[in-house]
Scaffold this motif. Structure first.
Motif, PDB file in Angstrom:
ATOM      1  N   HIS A   1      47.668  42.435  69.366  1.00 26.07           N
ATOM      2  CA  HIS A   1      48.061  43.617  68.614  1.00 26.07           C
ATOM      3  C   HIS A   1      46.937  44.641  68.693  1.00 26.07           C
ATOM      4  N   ARG A   2      47.196  45.821  68.177  1.00 25.56           N
ATOM      5  CA  ARG A   2      46.164  46.849  68.105  1.00 25.56           C
ATOM      6  C   ARG A   2      46.393  47.676  66.835  1.00 25.56           C
ATOM      7  N   HIS A   3      45.340  48.301  66.335  1.00 27.46           N
ATOM      8  CA  HIS A   3      45.471  49.184  65.184  1.00 27.46           C
ATOM      9  C   HIS A   3      44.534  50.373  65.367  1.00 27.46           C
ATOM     10  N   ASP A   4      44.729  51.393  64.571  1.00 31.03           N
ATOM     11  CA  ASP A   4      43.967  52.624  64.784  1.00 31.03           C
ATOM     12  C   ASP A   4      42.704  52.697  63.935  1.00 31.03           C
ATOM     13  N   THR A   5      42.248  51.556  63.446  1.00 28.31           N
ATOM     14  CA  THR A   5      41.006  51.491  62.674  1.00 28.31           C
ATOM     15  C   THR A   5      39.976  50.657  63.422  1.00 28.31           C
ATOM     16  N   TYR A   6      38.725  50.778  63.036  1.00 27.81           N
ATOM     17  CA  TYR A   6      37.731  49.781  63.406  1.00 27.81           C
ATOM     18  C   TYR A   6      38.038  48.505  62.638  1.00 27.81           C
ATOM     19  N   ALA A   7      37.810  47.356  63.261  1.00 24.24           N
ATOM     20  CA  ALA A   7      37.822  46.076  62.569  1.00 24.24           C
ATOM     21  C   ALA A   7      36.423  45.487  62.744  1.00 24.24           C
ATOM     22  N   ILE A   8      35.675  45.410  61.661  1.00 24.67           N
ATOM     23  CA  ILE A   8      34.272  44.996  61.719  1.00 24.67           C
ATOM     24  C   ILE A   8      34.076  43.835  60.752  1.00 24.67           C
TER      25      ILE A   8
ATOM     26  N   ASP B   1      38.073  22.631  64.327  1.00 26.03           N
ATOM     27  CA  ASP B   1      37.637  22.808  62.934  1.00 26.03           C
ATOM     28  C   ASP B   1      38.176  24.091  62.304  1.00 26.03           C
ATOM     29  N   GLY B   2      38.791  24.949  63.101  1.00 17.86           N
ATOM     30  CA  GLY B   2      39.262  26.216  62.577  1.00 17.86           C
ATOM     31  C   GLY B   2      38.117  27.203  62.417  1.00 17.86           C
ATOM     32  N   PHE B   3      38.408  28.356  61.843  1.00 16.86           N
ATOM     33  CA  PHE B   3      37.352  29.342  61.607  1.00 16.86           C
ATOM     34  C   PHE B   3      37.647  30.133  60.338  1.00 16.86           C
ATOM     35  N   ARG B   4      36.566  30.557  59.677  1.00 17.82           N
ATOM     36  CA  ARG B   4      36.654  31.384  58.475  1.00 17.82           C
ATOM     37  C   ARG B   4      35.844  32.643  58.704  1.00 17.82           C
ATOM     38  N   TYR B   5      36.366  33.768  58.268  1.00 19.64           N
ATOM     39  CA  TYR B   5      35.675  35.025  58.541  1.00 19.64           C
ATOM     40  C   TYR B   5      35.970  36.050  57.459  1.00 19.64           C
ATOM     41  N   ARG B   6      35.152  37.088  57.434  1.00 19.05           N
ATOM     42  CA  ARG B   6      35.390  38.254  56.597  1.00 19.05           C
ATOM     43  C   ARG B   6      35.424  39.484  57.500  1.00 19.05           C
ATOM     44  N   MET B   7      36.279  40.427  57.157  1.00 19.40           N
ATOM     45  CA  MET B   7      36.471  41.606  57.998  1.00 19.40           C
ATOM     46  C   MET B   7      36.812  42.795  57.115  1.00 19.40           C
ATOM     47  N   PHE B   8      36.374  43.974  57.547  1.00 20.91           N
ATOM     48  CA  PHE B   8      36.865  45.185  56.902  1.00 20.91           C
ATOM     49  C   PHE B   8      37.426  46.119  57.956  1.00 20.91           C
ATOM     50  N   TYR B   9      38.398  46.909  57.539  1.00 21.00           N
ATOM     51  CA  TYR B   9      39.095  47.836  58.421  1.00 21.00           C
ATOM     52  C   TYR B   9      38.852  49.248  57.898  1.00 21.00           C
ATOM     53  N   ILE B  10      38.329  50.107  58.770  1.00 20.33           N
ATOM     54  CA  ILE B  10      37.946  51.445  58.335  1.00 20.33           C
ATOM     55  C   ILE B  10      38.350  52.467  59.391  1.00 20.33           C
ATOM     56  N   GLU B  11      38.908  53.579  58.953  1.00 22.25           N
ATOM     57  CA  GLU B  11      39.377  54.595  59.884  1.00 22.25           C
ATOM     58  C   GLU B  11      38.202  55.288  60.580  1.00 22.25           C
ATOM     59  N   PRO B  12      38.358  55.615  61.858  1.00 22.15           N
ATOM     60  CA  PRO B  12      37.295  56.327  62.583  1.00 22.15           C
ATOM     61  C   PRO B  12      36.903  57.633  61.916  1.00 22.15           C
ATOM     62  N   SER B  13      37.843  58.282  61.237  1.00 22.10           N
ATOM     63  CA  SER B  13      37.533  59.552  60.589  1.00 22.10           C
ATOM     64  C   SER B  13      36.478  59.382  59.500  1.00 22.10           C
ATOM     65  N   VAL B  14      36.477  58.227  58.831  1.00 27.97           N
ATOM     66  CA  VAL B  14      35.474  57.970  57.798  1.00 27.97           C
ATOM     67  C   VAL B  14      34.099  57.772  58.429  1.00 27.97           C
TER      68      VAL B  14
END
Length: 268
Positions: free
Chosen positions: A35-42, A83-96
Protein backbone atom coordinates in the motif's frame (compact mmCIF):
# COMPACT_ATOMS: atom_id res chain seq x y z
CA UNK A 1 -6.04 4.95 23.51
CA UNK A 2 -8.03 2.57 21.32
CA UNK A 3 -7.24 -1.12 20.96
CA UNK A 4 -8.03 -3.45 18.08
CA UNK A 5 -7.36 -7.17 18.49
CA UNK A 6 -7.29 -9.99 15.95
CA UNK A 7 -6.01 -13.39 17.12
CA UNK A 8 -2.53 -12.70 18.54
CA UNK A 9 -2.05 -9.45 16.67
CA UNK A 10 -2.97 -6.12 18.23
CA UNK A 11 -2.96 -2.41 17.48
CA UNK A 12 -2.95 0.54 19.88
CA UNK A 13 -3.80 4.03 18.71
CA UNK A 14 -2.67 7.02 20.76
CA UNK A 15 -5.08 9.82 21.74
CA UNK A 16 -6.07 11.92 18.74
CA UNK A 17 -3.84 14.74 17.59
CA UNK A 18 -4.35 17.40 14.92
CA UNK A 19 -0.74 17.14 13.71
CA UNK A 20 -0.08 13.40 13.48
CA UNK A 21 -1.23 9.86 14.24
CA UNK A 22 0.72 7.61 16.61
CA UNK A 23 0.35 3.85 16.96
CA UNK A 24 1.93 0.80 18.57
CA UNK A 25 1.31 -2.65 17.11
CA UNK A 26 2.34 -6.28 17.24
CA UNK A 27 2.13 -8.76 14.34
CA UNK A 28 2.93 -12.43 14.61
CA UNK A 29 3.32 -12.88 10.86
CA UNK A 30 1.76 -10.99 7.98
CA UNK A 31 1.14 -7.35 8.83
CA UNK A 32 0.22 -5.24 5.82
CA UNK A 33 -0.25 -5.89 2.13
CA UNK A 34 1.39 -3.51 -0.35
CA UNK A 35 0.00 0.00 0.00
CA UNK A 36 1.01 3.65 -0.05
CA UNK A 37 -0.10 6.81 1.74
CA UNK A 38 0.59 10.51 1.35
CA UNK A 39 2.26 10.93 4.75
CA UNK A 40 5.65 10.10 6.16
CA UNK A 41 5.61 6.92 8.25
CA UNK A 42 8.40 7.20 10.83
CA UNK A 43 8.97 4.78 13.67
CA UNK A 44 11.06 2.26 15.55
CA UNK A 45 10.99 -1.50 15.93
CA UNK A 46 10.73 -2.36 19.63
CA UNK A 47 11.14 -6.14 19.41
CA UNK A 48 11.74 -8.77 16.75
CA UNK A 49 12.47 -8.17 13.07
CA UNK A 50 10.17 -5.98 11.00
CA UNK A 51 10.53 -6.84 7.31
CA UNK A 52 9.07 -4.91 4.39
CA UNK A 53 9.45 -4.51 0.66
CA UNK A 54 10.43 -0.97 -0.24
CA UNK A 55 11.79 0.48 -3.48
CA UNK A 56 12.45 -2.91 -5.11
CA UNK A 57 14.30 -4.44 -2.14
CA UNK A 58 13.51 -6.36 1.03
CA UNK A 59 14.33 -4.34 4.14
CA UNK A 60 14.72 -5.55 7.73
CA UNK A 61 14.30 -3.28 10.73
CA UNK A 62 15.54 -4.24 14.19
CA UNK A 63 15.61 -2.35 17.50
CA UNK A 64 18.08 0.53 17.47
CA UNK A 65 17.38 2.05 14.06
CA UNK A 66 14.67 4.25 12.61
CA UNK A 67 12.17 3.46 9.85
CA UNK A 68 11.42 6.35 7.48
CA UNK A 69 8.96 5.59 4.71
CA UNK A 70 8.68 8.46 2.25
CA UNK A 71 5.24 9.68 1.17
CA UNK A 72 3.71 7.88 -1.82
CA UNK A 73 6.19 4.98 -1.74
CA UNK A 74 4.69 1.48 -1.96
CA UNK A 75 5.53 -0.80 0.98
CA UNK A 76 4.18 -3.74 2.95
CA UNK A 77 5.02 -5.32 6.30
CA UNK A 78 5.55 -8.69 7.93
CA UNK A 79 7.47 -10.46 10.68
CA UNK A 80 11.03 -11.39 9.73
CA UNK A 81 11.11 -14.28 12.24
CA UNK A 82 8.63 -16.61 13.93
CA UNK A 83 8.74 -14.39 17.04
CA UNK A 84 6.75 -11.64 15.35
CA UNK A 85 7.55 -7.96 15.72
CA UNK A 86 6.38 -5.00 17.80
CA UNK A 87 6.83 -1.41 16.74
CA UNK A 88 5.74 2.18 17.21
CA UNK A 89 5.09 4.53 14.31
CA UNK A 90 3.78 8.01 13.66
CA UNK A 91 2.28 9.35 10.46
CA UNK A 92 2.80 13.01 9.61
CA UNK A 93 1.94 15.03 6.52
CA UNK A 94 4.85 16.44 4.48
CA UNK A 95 3.28 19.89 4.77
CA UNK A 96 3.89 19.83 8.54
CA UNK A 97 7.54 18.89 8.02
CA UNK A 98 7.82 21.58 5.37
CA UNK A 99 6.55 24.22 7.79
CA UNK A 100 9.71 23.59 9.81
CA UNK A 101 12.07 23.32 6.84
CA UNK A 102 10.72 26.46 5.20
CA UNK A 103 11.02 25.42 1.57
CA UNK A 104 14.08 23.16 1.72
CA UNK A 105 13.87 19.88 -0.24
CA UNK A 106 11.74 17.25 1.47
CA UNK A 107 14.13 14.81 3.23
CA UNK A 108 14.47 11.36 1.67
CA UNK A 109 16.09 8.42 3.50
CA UNK A 110 17.46 5.94 0.99
CA UNK A 111 16.22 2.41 1.68
CA UNK A 112 13.71 3.48 4.33
CA UNK A 113 16.09 2.77 7.23
CA UNK A 114 18.38 5.14 9.12
CA UNK A 115 21.05 4.53 11.76
CA UNK A 116 21.41 8.25 12.51
CA UNK A 117 21.29 8.59 16.33
CA UNK A 118 19.84 12.13 16.19
CA UNK A 119 16.85 10.94 14.22
CA UNK A 120 16.36 7.93 16.48
CA UNK A 121 16.39 10.08 19.62
CA UNK A 122 13.93 12.58 18.13
CA UNK A 123 11.62 9.80 16.95
CA UNK A 124 11.65 7.96 20.26
CA UNK A 125 10.87 11.15 22.11
CA UNK A 126 7.75 11.68 20.04
CA UNK A 127 6.70 8.06 20.58
CA UNK A 128 7.74 7.65 24.22
CA UNK A 129 4.40 8.55 25.83
CA UNK A 130 2.01 6.98 23.37
CA UNK A 131 -0.62 6.38 26.05
CA UNK A 132 -0.81 10.11 26.82
CA UNK A 133 -2.09 13.05 24.85
CA UNK A 134 0.69 15.41 23.82
CA UNK A 135 0.69 18.92 25.17
CA UNK A 136 0.41 21.19 22.10
CA UNK A 137 3.74 22.86 22.82
CA UNK A 138 5.37 19.49 23.50
CA UNK A 139 4.06 18.23 20.17
CA UNK A 140 5.34 21.26 18.23
CA UNK A 141 8.69 20.90 19.95
CA UNK A 142 8.99 17.22 19.08
CA UNK A 143 7.94 17.81 15.47
CA UNK A 144 10.64 20.47 15.14
CA UNK A 145 13.27 18.01 16.44
CA UNK A 146 12.12 15.28 14.07
CA UNK A 147 12.07 17.56 11.02
CA UNK A 148 15.56 18.91 11.68
CA UNK A 149 16.98 15.46 12.47
CA UNK A 150 15.31 14.04 9.37
CA UNK A 151 16.86 16.78 7.27
CA UNK A 152 20.33 16.08 8.68
CA UNK A 153 19.97 12.30 8.33
CA UNK A 154 19.06 12.79 4.67
CA UNK A 155 22.32 14.68 4.15
CA UNK A 156 20.75 18.05 3.37
CA UNK A 157 22.96 21.01 4.14
CA UNK A 158 21.72 24.05 6.02
CA UNK A 159 22.99 27.58 5.68
CA UNK A 160 23.33 30.05 8.52
CA UNK A 161 20.46 32.36 9.32
CA UNK A 162 20.38 35.55 11.36
CA UNK A 163 18.78 35.24 14.78
CA UNK A 164 16.18 37.63 16.13
CA UNK A 165 17.26 38.08 19.75
CA UNK A 166 14.71 40.78 20.70
CA UNK A 167 11.84 38.57 19.55
CA UNK A 168 13.15 35.52 21.43
CA UNK A 169 13.65 37.62 24.57
CA UNK A 170 10.09 38.92 24.35
CA UNK A 171 8.91 35.32 24.26
CA UNK A 172 11.11 34.37 27.22
CA UNK A 173 9.83 37.25 29.35
CA UNK A 174 6.26 36.39 28.38
CA UNK A 175 6.85 32.84 29.65
CA UNK A 176 7.98 34.09 33.06
CA UNK A 177 4.96 36.36 33.36
CA UNK A 178 2.50 33.58 32.45
CA UNK A 179 3.83 30.46 34.20
CA UNK A 180 0.63 30.13 36.23
CA UNK A 181 -1.48 30.19 33.06
CA UNK A 182 -1.92 28.01 29.98
CA UNK A 183 0.86 29.08 27.61
CA UNK A 184 0.08 28.39 23.98
CA UNK A 185 2.24 28.62 20.90
CA UNK A 186 -0.10 31.29 19.56
CA UNK A 187 0.56 33.30 22.70
CA UNK A 188 4.32 33.05 22.21
CA UNK A 189 3.98 33.99 18.56
CA UNK A 190 1.91 37.04 19.43
CA UNK A 191 4.29 38.11 22.21
CA UNK A 192 7.42 37.71 20.09
CA UNK A 193 6.15 38.89 16.73
CA UNK A 194 7.79 35.90 15.00
CA UNK A 195 6.31 32.89 13.25
CA UNK A 196 6.34 29.70 15.29
CA UNK A 197 9.16 27.86 13.54
CA UNK A 198 11.50 30.86 13.35
CA UNK A 199 10.86 31.53 17.02
CA UNK A 200 11.54 27.91 17.94
CA UNK A 201 14.82 27.91 15.98
CA UNK A 202 16.01 31.24 17.42
CA UNK A 203 14.99 30.35 20.99
CA UNK A 204 17.01 27.14 20.86
CA UNK A 205 20.05 28.87 19.43
CA UNK A 206 19.95 31.71 21.96
CA UNK A 207 18.89 29.91 25.16
CA UNK A 208 20.06 26.35 24.54
CA UNK A 209 16.63 24.74 24.72
CA UNK A 210 13.19 24.90 23.15
CA UNK A 211 10.34 27.10 24.44
CA UNK A 212 8.44 24.01 25.61
CA UNK A 213 11.35 22.61 27.62
CA UNK A 214 12.11 26.06 29.00
CA UNK A 215 8.54 26.39 30.24
CA UNK A 216 8.55 22.88 31.69
CA UNK A 217 11.81 23.43 33.56
CA UNK A 218 10.63 26.73 35.05
CA UNK A 219 7.43 25.05 36.25
CA UNK A 220 9.31 22.10 37.69
CA UNK A 221 11.66 24.42 39.56
CA UNK A 222 8.68 26.24 41.06
CA UNK A 223 7.05 22.91 41.92
CA UNK A 224 10.15 21.83 43.81
CA UNK A 225 10.24 25.11 45.71
CA UNK A 226 6.60 24.80 46.80
CA UNK A 227 6.93 21.12 47.72
CA UNK A 228 9.98 21.86 49.85
CA UNK A 229 7.87 24.43 51.71
CA UNK A 230 5.37 21.70 52.55
CA UNK A 231 2.68 22.19 49.91
CA UNK A 232 1.03 18.89 48.90
CA UNK A 233 2.09 17.54 45.50
CA UNK A 234 -1.50 17.53 44.21
CA UNK A 235 -1.77 21.25 45.00
CA UNK A 236 1.70 21.93 43.64
CA UNK A 237 0.84 20.38 40.28
CA UNK A 238 -2.19 22.57 39.71
CA UNK A 239 -0.51 25.71 41.05
CA UNK A 240 2.39 25.27 38.62
CA UNK A 241 0.35 24.78 35.48
CA UNK A 242 0.39 20.97 35.11
CA UNK A 243 -2.71 19.00 34.11
CA UNK A 244 -2.54 16.92 37.29
CA UNK A 245 -0.07 15.27 39.64
CA UNK A 246 0.68 12.35 37.31
CA UNK A 247 1.49 14.78 34.49
CA UNK A 248 3.92 16.64 36.75
CA UNK A 249 5.46 13.38 37.97
CA UNK A 250 6.07 12.15 34.44
CA UNK A 251 7.76 15.39 33.36
CA UNK A 252 9.81 15.61 36.59
CA UNK A 253 11.09 12.09 36.07
CA UNK A 254 11.97 12.85 32.45
CA UNK A 255 13.81 16.02 33.43
CA UNK A 256 15.66 14.82 36.54
CA UNK A 257 15.66 11.02 36.31
CA UNK A 258 13.86 10.68 39.63
CA UNK A 259 10.26 11.01 40.77
CA UNK A 260 9.34 14.18 42.68
CA UNK A 261 8.23 12.17 45.73
CA UNK A 262 11.52 10.32 45.90
CA UNK A 263 13.48 13.54 45.41
CA UNK A 264 11.65 15.19 48.32
CA UNK A 265 12.04 12.15 50.59
CA UNK A 266 15.77 12.04 49.91
CA UNK A 267 16.08 15.73 50.87
CA UNK A 268 14.24 15.10 54.09
Amino acid sequence: MTLSNHHRDWLLRAPESKKLERIEAYFSGHGYSAHRHDTYAIGVTLAGVQSFNYRHSKRHSQPGGTIVLHPDEIHDGEAGTSDGFRYRMFYIEPSVIQQVLGGRPLPFIEGGLSSDPRLNIATRRLLSSIDHSLDPLEEEDAIYDVAQALDLAAGNRRGRRLLDYPAAERARLFIHDALDQVITLDGLVQASGRDRWSLSRDFRALYGTSPYRYITQRRLNEARRLAFQGVAWSEVALACGFFDQSHMTRLHTQAFGISPARWLNMLR
